[in-house]
Enzyme design. Structure first.
Site, PDB file in Angstrom:
ATOM      1  N   CYS A   1       0.839  -1.191   0.000  1.00 33.18           N
ATOM      2  CA  CYS A   1       0.000   0.000   0.000  1.00 33.18           C
ATOM      3  C   CYS A   1       0.878   1.246   0.000  1.00 33.18           C
ATOM      4  O   CYS A   1       2.104   1.166   0.111  1.00 33.18           O
ATOM      5  CB  CYS A   1      -0.943   0.023   1.204  1.00 33.18           C
ATOM      6  SG  CYS A   1      -0.099   0.200   2.785  1.00 33.18           S
TER       7      CYS A   1
ATOM      8  N   ASP B   1       9.508  28.205 -33.601  1.00 35.64           N
ATOM      9  CA  ASP B   1      10.686  28.487 -34.405  1.00 35.64           C
ATOM     10  C   ASP B   1      10.376  28.079 -35.842  1.00 35.64           C
ATOM     11  O   ASP B   1       9.782  27.023 -36.081  1.00 35.64           O
ATOM     12  CB  ASP B   1      11.880  27.699 -33.867  1.00 35.64           C
ATOM     13  CG  ASP B   1      13.128  27.945 -34.674  1.00 35.64           C
ATOM     14  OD1 ASP B   1      13.594  29.096 -34.696  1.00 35.64           O
ATOM     15  OD2 ASP B   1      13.628  26.991 -35.298  1.00 35.64           O
TER      16      ASP B   1
END
Length: 758
Positions: free
Chosen positions: A27, A451
């Site tokens: 757990c 770009d």
């Protein structure tokens, strides 16, 4: 997660890093305990991930990996270094696939369900309660709470020896208490009397003392929780399936080409940079390299998500793990082992899956104290109901329900399972997400800087148009000009030669070739004296452009393209338009980015005319042109200073600094290593539409994480008070607890259905 106050953070200069495979965690509180213990060591910073079952540890000089493993083992768990190379990881993935690690859990689950169903049925249905039915229930329940529930008891005992408590402690204590109480009631109470019935009620209303048994609670809770664990484990394996598939993509063997053309089969791990190897049709390319012989089509869909095969020939780069679907190739290896694109992709995905978002760190802190708080709440519940005269049975029922309903597992699984599935799905589509922090950023960005060269455009010069004088054949122009330009190495010349060959096939025969720097080229092609270059070159031979070609030249230059004049036998014959072509998908990509609420900006070092032309073609309004490479960072900073959250897409070395400065950096995978390292999201294929898909997937993954965390918190906040108030039967509490973890993992698995936008 920050280190424990007692820990000393390792210095960057001395720090080493290791990833440990952790065993025995059941757990989220287990992961929190291990992380806490490791961070208490001097010079150690650790992050433990319950879903991936791995610990990422940074440690200083003086700390050995053996010390880290010893600390984990002293906490009650196992640890070992996982395989390092892609080949070793692929072997482990194959081994996992052939074995069935879920088989023992499945056997216990089948046993529990087979025995628990009649126990619960007899408790719920009075018609089934024959004389001495309670003793049959005891007989059936005993194997459930011993054999089937043994993993819970074993883990609880191990943790108790180390002075700790986890979810297994709550389950073990809860089921054992219900079973032992029932045994006591059967042997020493009135529950075993003939004709005694057992009403299955959902409240604590019954308080008739020891006459009640809780065998159905012990058996039912065990069966439900084992079912939850089984489906959780199976779902976690599915969540990590994409990474396993990625690791298994690579070829296992390679046909090396030795001196004299001798062929030799060897494992891929023996490949070295510079080795040449053969790739036959239908075979995988063994590693990254360059084609030195042959031509073929290569299917790269397993890495890029792009379904159309790419044509490759001598000089072209190819990527390991892609599939040769055409002719025979001889490839020279340029990258091997951990340096290949496949290895780098796997590393990025693993790093992302091991990361933790800010919200998950809060969940981890809660998980670390969750179990002791729940045990305290269960004792307080027992005391409260006893003090209020509700009776031992009612108080006991409520306390057991509190123990069973509590679940930190859902909290621990909320982020990592969504990350595992989201990043894995991204890898299948050629999108690499660096970590959970990136997801948070994708939600906030409102501006995207693109770009131009290599991102919006192809990044290479292309022959776009041919304008011919009256009476001149276009095919002849291309055959003549292409032949002459083929002898030049200039990028514009190569663009003309490639374009001509593509359109007319065979080129003319060249004699007396001469390169004229700054002007163009000249030579004799098929008996014609040919000039190809600037208009000024033609002027030196007193050749003038006719009106229609002069107009074509002016229009080309106005659009930011390069105009190349062609003349032979003393007459101007054509004007060729050459430019860095816009990718076919860029306009669609810009439309999709706008649909995500982003404002696109074109950034380029080219002149304003070229930039405006490209921007108009793809639908971008805002242009920043004539920017020097070193000034791109300043542009991003200026936009951020205006209050914008900026994403940037680039692919070159000169983009790396701007990508790092941007709030979100997206790197085209066709770009340089520096740019890829600087980016937050890597797009393996050079298609700008992948940028929109990457942002969509990141936002979807973030949304899934938030949904998981909300329901995990809401479940515990709502369920614990109900249990403490005596409004939940332990069996229903067990079913709800099992469902909470399965829900979180199942919700995360929905990300596997993510599709690129059509």
């Amino acid at each position: 997660m920050s280190a424990h106050p007692a820990a000393t953070a390792p210095s960057a200069a001395q720090a080493a890093e290791v990833e440990l495979a952790i065993g025995g965690m059941t757990c989220a509180s287990c992961a929190a305990r291990i992380e806490k213990k490791l961070n208490r060591m001097d010079g150690v910073e650790a992050t433990v991930n319950y879903a991936t079952e791995k610990a990422k540890v940074t440690f200083a000089d003086g700390v050995a990996v053996a010390d880290l493993i010893a600390t984990v083992e002293a906490t009650g768990y196992t640890a070992q270094e996982p395989p390092r190379t892609v080949e070793e990881k692929a072997e482990e993935a194959e081994s996992d696939a052939s074995a069935d690690p879920l088989a023992p859990l499945r056997q216990r689950l089948v046993t529990a369900v087979a025995l628990a169903v009649p126990v619960v049925a007899m408790a719920m249905i009075p018609a089934l309660q024959f004389e001495y039915w309670q003793w049959l229930s005891l007989t059936l329940t005993a194997p459930v709470v011993t054999y089937a529930a043994w993993p819970f008891h074993k883990a609880a005992f191990t943790n108790a020896r180390h002075g700790a408590a986890t979810m297994d402690t709550l389950i073990s204590v809860g089921t054992s208490a219900a079973f032992l109480w029932s045994v006591w009631a059967l042997f020493f109470g009135t529950a075993g009397a003939p004709g005694m019935t057992h009403a299955f009620e959902l409240t604590i209303a019954r308080s008739d003392g020891a006459g009640n048994i809780y065998l159905e609670a012990a058996a039912g809770v065990t069966a439900f929780i084992l079912a939850g664990r089984y489906f959780e484990a199976r779902s976690k394996r599915k969540a990590g399936a994409a990474l396993k598939a990625l690791l298994e993509l690579g070829a296992k063997n390679v046909t090396l080409v030795r001196e004299g053309g001798r062929e030799e089969t060897a494992p891929v791990s023996e490949l070295k940079v510079g080795d040449r190897f053969l790739v036959r049709p239908g075979e995988k390319i063994a590693t990254d390299g360059a084609v030195v012989e042959g031509a073929s089509a290569v299917d790269a869909s397993m890495l890029t998500g792009e379904s159309v095969p790419v044509e490759v020939a001598v000089g072209d780069a190819v990527t390991g793990a892609t599939l040769n679907v055409g002719g025979r190739l001889v490839v020279e290896a340029t990258r091997v082992g951990a340096d290949t694109q496949l290895a780098r992709m796997a590393r990025l995905v693993e790093d992302a899956q091991n990361g933790k978002a800010a919200a998950q760190r809060l969940a981890d802190r809660i998980s670390a104290v969750f179990v002791p708080v729940v045990i305290g709440l269960a004792l307080a519940t027992l005391g409260f109901w006893l003090g209020n005269g509700a009776g031992i049975t009612a108080a006991f029922t409520a306390a057991v329900a509190v123990l069973i309903i509590a679940c930190p597992c859902a909290l621990g699984l909320a982020t990592p399972t969504a990350l595992m599935v989201g990043t894995g799905r991204g890898a299948q589509l050629g999108i690499l997400i660096k970590g959970p922090e990136v997801l948070e950023t994708t939600r906030a960005v409102d501006t995207i800087v693109l770009d131009k060269t290599g991102t919006v455009t192809t990044g290479r010069m292309t022959l776009l148009a041919t304008h011919v004088a009256d009476g001149t054949d276009t095919g002849e122009v291309l055959r003549v000009a292409g032949a002459l330009e083929h002898s030049s190495e200039h990028p514009i010349a190569q663009a003309i030669a490639d374009g001509a060959r593509e359109k007319v096939g065979e080129l003319g025969v060249v004699e007396d070739f001469a390169n004229l720097p700054g002007l163009g080229v000249q030579g004799v092609v098929d008996g014609h004296a040919v000039l190809v270059g600037r208009v000024r070159l033609l002027g030196e031979w007193e050749i003038r452009l006719p009106v229609e070609l002069e107009r074509a030249k002016a229009e080309a230059e106005a659009a930011g393209r390069t105009a190349v004049a062609v003349a032979w036998d003393g007459e101007a014959r054509a004007v060729l338009e050459v430019a860095d072509a816009v990718k076919e998908t860029s306009a669609e990509a810009v439309r999709r980015l706008r649909g995500l609420g982003l404002t696109p900006i074109l950034l380029t070092g080219d002149n304003e005319a070229v930039a405006r032309s490209v921007a108009a073609e793809v639908g971008i309004d805002e242009v920043i042109a004539e920017v020097m490479p070193q000034d791109k960072v300043d542009v991003v900073k200026r936009l951020q200073g205006e209050g914008r959250s900026v994403a940037m897409v680039g692919d070159g070395v000169n983009d790396a600094a701007a990508l790092a400065q941007a709030d979100l950096g997206l790197t085209m995978g066709t770009g340089t290593d520096a740019a890829i390292e600087a980016g937050d999201l890597t797009l393996v294929r050079g298609d700008l539409r992948a940028a929109a898909d990457a942002i969509r997937l990141s936002r979807r993954t973030l949304g899934t994480i938030r949904t998981n965390l909300f329901w995990a918190f809401a479940y515990n906040v709502g369920a614990l008070p109900l249990a403490a108030a005596g409004l939940l039967n332990p069996v229903i509490a067990g079913a709800a607890m099992a469902f909470s973890s399965v829900f979180v993992v199942g919700n995360s698995l929905r990300l596997r259905n993510f599709r690129p936008q059509a």
